[in-house]
Design an enzyme around this catalytic site. Sequence first.
Site, PDB file in Angstrom:
ATOM      1  N   ASP A 160       0.868  -1.181   0.000  1.00  0.00           N
ATOM      2  CA  ASP A 160       0.000   0.000   0.000  1.00  0.00           C
ATOM      3  C   ASP A 160       0.909   1.237   0.000  1.00  0.00           C
ATOM      4  O   ASP A 160       1.422   1.631  -1.052  1.00  0.00           O
ATOM      5  CB  ASP A 160      -0.897  -0.095   1.237  1.00  0.00           C
ATOM      6  CG  ASP A 160      -1.947   0.992   1.303  1.00  0.00           C
ATOM      7  OD1 ASP A 160      -2.392   1.464   0.255  1.00  0.00           O
ATOM      8  OD2 ASP A 160      -2.340   1.377   2.432  1.00  0.00           O
ATOM      9  N   ASP A 214      -7.782  -7.864   7.209  1.00  0.00           N
ATOM     10  CA  ASP A 214      -8.856  -7.609   8.169  1.00  0.00           C
ATOM     11  C   ASP A 214      -9.354  -6.179   8.118  1.00  0.00           C
ATOM     12  O   ASP A 214      -8.731  -5.284   7.556  1.00  0.00           O
ATOM     13  CB  ASP A 214      -8.339  -7.859   9.589  1.00  0.00           C
ATOM     14  CG  ASP A 214      -7.391  -6.738  10.052  1.00  0.00           C
ATOM     15  OD1 ASP A 214      -6.446  -6.436   9.306  1.00  0.00           O
ATOM     16  OD2 ASP A 214      -7.617  -6.169  11.132  1.00  0.00           O
TER      17      ASP A 214
END
Length: 177
Positions: free
Chosen positions: A104, A160
Amino acid sequence: MPILRSEPLITELEIKVRLGQMVLDLARDLRGKELTVVGILRGSFMFTADLVRQLYINDIHPLIDFIFVTSYDGTESTGEMRLLKDMSLDVRGRYVLIVDDILDTGRTLQFAKDYISQRGAAQINTCVLLDKPSRRIADVQADFVGFTIDDVFVVGYGLDFNGRYRDLPYLGVLKEE
Ligand code: 5GP
Ligand code: MG
């Protein structure tokens, strides 16, 4: 509280097919070298498990270890990296493949690369299931990428949201209610 979109972003079958292709690329790169796989917990546990099963099919039997690195709080990276669990194996002189769920901002992978390099690895390659190039802050790329995706927050397959959804066998997207 965001809820899970019912249709997967990437299905279980698509993941499986792509992992098979990635491992062929990896195998070409690895020929003859003794491999240590280092997964980054917690997000990469499922990807690492499926990846090493595909390596097995290609007759590659790596040593497997994990480090636990975290910087994440909810959906926004805090930018501060913490090593919560060290490797157990000695990687000095080894060929290491770092495995992470998603690239990311790049801070996690940069941190892991620097750390494992300091520990004396001879060669380090990186493998991520997902890449979000639009969000990059650190100057880092992965050597092997499963899927390049837009800037959406994905869950499932190890990833998650506040601890939930890691168990999904596919990749899904959260939407605001
Ligand atoms: P980076 O350090 O590259 O910003 O972030 C890498 C870590 O942030 C990943 O290992 C993952 O734990 C978390 N992360 C980044 N994007 C997402 C996302 O879309 N969904 C989830 N669940 N975690 C993400
Ligand atoms: Mg992670």
